[in-house]
Enzyme design. Sequence first.
Site, short mmCIF file in Angstrom:
data_model
loop_
_atom_site.label_atom_id
_atom_site.label_comp_id
_atom_site.label_asym_id
_atom_site.label_seq_id
_atom_site.Cartn_x
_atom_site.Cartn_y
_atom_site.Cartn_z
N LYS A 153 0.86 -1.11 0.01
CA LYS A 153 -0.01 -0.08 0.01
C LYS A 153 0.93 1.28 0.02
CE LYS A 153 -1.76 3.23 1.88
NZ LYS A 153 -1.75 4.61 1.27
N GLY A 158 6.74 5.73 7.95
CA GLY A 158 5.96 6.87 7.89
C GLY A 158 6.01 7.57 9.24
N SER A 159 5.01 8.15 9.64
CA SER A 159 5.09 9.23 10.95
C SER A 159 4.94 8.26 11.99
CB SER A 159 3.95 10.13 10.75
OG SER A 159 2.60 9.17 10.67
N ASN A 160 5.35 8.61 13.39
CA ASN A 160 5.32 8.11 14.38
C ASN A 160 3.81 7.77 14.69
OD1 ASN A 160 7.96 9.14 14.53
ND2 ASN A 160 8.17 8.23 16.46
N VAL A 190 1.13 7.35 13.01
CA VAL A 190 0.46 6.23 12.10
C VAL A 190 1.23 4.88 12.60
CG1 VAL A 190 -0.06 5.08 10.14
CG2 VAL A 190 -0.33 7.46 10.27
N GLY A 191 2.50 4.90 12.89
CA GLY A 191 3.11 3.78 13.21
C GLY A 191 2.79 3.22 14.55
N GLU A 217 9.75 2.25 10.78
CA GLU A 217 10.51 3.24 10.53
C GLU A 217 10.02 4.42 10.66
OE1 GLU A 217 13.75 3.21 10.78
OE2 GLU A 217 14.03 0.99 11.03
N CYS A 261 13.60 11.31 6.14
CA CYS A 261 13.90 10.99 7.56
C CYS A 261 15.06 11.33 8.12
CB CYS A 261 13.24 9.49 7.65
SG CYS A 261 14.24 8.48 6.74
N GLU A 314 9.80 16.87 14.77
CA GLU A 314 10.26 16.75 13.22
C GLU A 314 9.41 17.54 12.61
OE1 GLU A 314 8.82 13.29 11.35
OE2 GLU A 314 10.77 12.86 10.54
P1 NAP Z 1 2.38 8.82 7.15
O1 NAP Z 1 1.21 9.91 7.04
O2 NAP Z 1 2.45 8.03 8.39
O3 NAP Z 1 1.75 7.71 6.10
C1 NAP Z 1 2.86 6.72 5.63
C2 NAP Z 1 1.97 5.44 5.17
O4 NAP Z 1 0.95 5.17 5.97
C3 NAP Z 1 1.20 6.10 3.75
O5 NAP Z 1 1.05 4.91 2.86
C4 NAP Z 1 -0.15 6.56 4.41
O6 NAP Z 1 -1.24 6.40 3.50
C5 NAP Z 1 -0.47 5.11 5.43
N1 NAP Z 1 -1.35 5.32 6.58
C6 NAP Z 1 -1.97 6.49 6.97
N2 NAP Z 1 -2.69 6.40 7.96
C7 NAP Z 1 -2.73 4.86 8.07
C8 NAP Z 1 -3.34 3.95 8.99
N3 NAP Z 1 -4.23 4.45 9.88
N4 NAP Z 1 -3.06 2.62 8.96
C9 NAP Z 1 -2.15 2.22 7.96
N5 NAP Z 1 -1.72 3.06 7.22
C10 NAP Z 1 -1.99 4.15 7.12
O7 NAP Z 1 3.93 9.46 6.64
P2 NAP Z 1 4.01 10.28 5.38
O8 NAP Z 1 3.45 11.51 5.52
O9 NAP Z 1 3.91 9.37 4.18
O10 NAP Z 1 5.82 10.27 5.60
C11 NAP Z 1 6.64 11.22 6.38
C12 NAP Z 1 6.97 10.36 7.50
O11 NAP Z 1 7.63 9.21 7.34
C13 NAP Z 1 7.86 11.52 8.39
O12 NAP Z 1 7.52 11.21 9.71
C14 NAP Z 1 9.15 10.71 8.09
O13 NAP Z 1 10.45 10.78 9.11
C15 NAP Z 1 8.88 9.26 8.01
N6 NAP Z 1 9.97 8.65 7.43
C16 NAP Z 1 10.61 7.62 7.94
C17 NAP Z 1 11.68 7.03 7.36
C18 NAP Z 1 12.61 5.87 8.08
O14 NAP Z 1 12.91 4.99 7.37
N7 NAP Z 1 12.60 6.09 9.45
C19 NAP Z 1 11.89 7.08 5.87
C20 NAP Z 1 11.00 8.08 5.16
C21 NAP Z 1 9.90 8.71 5.79
P3 NAP Z 1 -1.73 7.48 2.65
O15 NAP Z 1 -0.45 8.13 2.11
O16 NAP Z 1 -2.97 7.21 2.16
O17 NAP Z 1 -2.09 8.72 3.96
#
Ligand code: NAP
Length: 483
Positions: free
Chosen positions: A175, A228-230, A232-233, A250, A284, A385
């Site tokens: 996804k 993704g974000s903390n 959601v994770g 992550e 990130c 962040e």
């Molecule tokens: P996000 O909003 O948490 O979304 C990440 C993924 O999760 C997307 O595919 C999103 O779908 C999905 N999602 C959202 N809500 C969900 C739920 N309730 N259940 C399951 N999946 C759900 O993060 P983002 O804005 O895409 O990315 C930015 C964040 O990623 C930052 O905090 C960054 O630090 C982190 N990041 C971390 C790393 C690492 O390796 N540590 C690498 C890259 C990015 P939708 O797109 O449809 O909302």
Amino acid sequence: MTETFKNYVAGQWVDCKSKKTFENRNPAYTDELVGKFQASEAADVHAACDAAERAWPLWAALPAPRRGEVLFKAAELLEQRLPRVAEEMTREEGKTLPESKGEVKRSVSILRYYAAEGARMSGQQIPSERESVMAYTLRKPLGVFGLVTPWNFPSAIPAWKLAPALIAGDTVVLKPASQAPLSAWRIVEALHEAGIPAGVVNLVTGSGTGAGNALADHPAVRGISFTGSNEVGNKLYDKVSARRLRIQLEMGGKNPTIVLADADVDTAVEILVNGAFFSTGQKCTSCSRAIVEKAIYPKLMEKLIARTRKLRVGNGLDPNVDVGPAISEHQLQTDLKYVDIGKKEGAELLCGGKRITGGLFDKGFFIEPTIFAGVKPEMRIAQEEVFGPVLSVLQADGFQDAMRLANKAKFGLAASIVSKDLSRVHEFINTIEAGLIVVNLPTAGVEYQLPFGGTKSSSFGMREQGHTALDFYTETRTVYVRY
Ligand code: NAP
């Protein structure tokens, strides 16, 4: 005509059940519709999980080097299409074309690296204490994995989850992020054309709450790899922990770069500018805190500000541009909100901080690269962040003070130091609280063949990338043979 991209389920390109789609627009020029994607919901995800479950026994039974052949072929196809796929990435995510080309090239390398791991899928032979007994371990795949990825590395992150899962013999449902799904779609297209058996890879686009969340509900899913974000994770973790699924998270960072007094100023400036502003600070591993020893502070700041002011912000397809747009209006507003927070907290805004407007800039989400000085460790701009081109500069009284400031954060993803002093560099390596430790280089810029992941609240679970990634996607079986 705008193309409508379908889901990939059980080896077929299909519409989602509701037939609804959502739009993917260029963040540098929002008049441009990059594509329409399936607005899938739980039923679509569950159909994909069913397909993955059915495909698993045959895929798992295929010798790993033969699984590798499919990945090698997909790598070749993606490489042939690199110029077009990279341009699409710039159109959907906004990063500059050289950054996109580098990322697609990395995805190709990731596919090749794990393809070759197929021939190294080894266990261990361990001496038994009993006579005439041979003891050894085997690696076995687990079943279906759910992969959830963010928009900021829309090709590399899907690749670094897909490739180890597939070579291990697992089947997957991916996804991708709704804001940049096309780059992941191109990898799945390459896998399809490379002849991956039906159901082994499935791709379902749609919202996180509708589609992503549903992955955690399907009984066949044995593990989830999330980036993704903390926020959601952590929610996903709470959801799957009751079922004792494997999970790998992550998440965010607040990555520091320490600049010691002995550093070469020009080198430090390049490291900071690269770490903080390239990819619009949307990595990130981006540097968002510069921790600078007092003795070098005035000289460094003068050059850092001059260099930052020279950065050209604009459409990433323009070869003269260094920094692309924010991914969305929402992210841009978050960046501006933190500029406001920084000012209210009493930090000194030294450059940038404003939305860029006028002409074609009005069609995108552009912000000036921003530097705050006089930042105190307890301020929100030193702790939270931002995920944009906003650098907070803190002054340190000396090396120990710099280390104290660097470790004073809940995150622990990447950290770097700029210094020629070997003993301090080694003390930094030993005591910094970060999963990725970098010396005389920017915080960002990791390589696929080494383990990747953070400590503290940046990450949870096993490491991604490198050979280590296989540990998440396999389990160990122990064998005793009396002969
Ligand atoms: P996000 O909003 O948490 O979304 C990440 C993924 O999760 C997307 O595919 C999103 O779908 C999905 N999602 C959202 N809500 C969900 C739920 N309730 N259940 C399951 N999946 C759900 O993060 P983002 O804005 O895409 O990315 C930015 C964040 O990623 C930052 O905090 C960054 O630090 C982190 N990041 C971390 C790393 C690492 O390796 N540590 C690498 C890259 C990015 P939708 O797109 O449809 O909302």
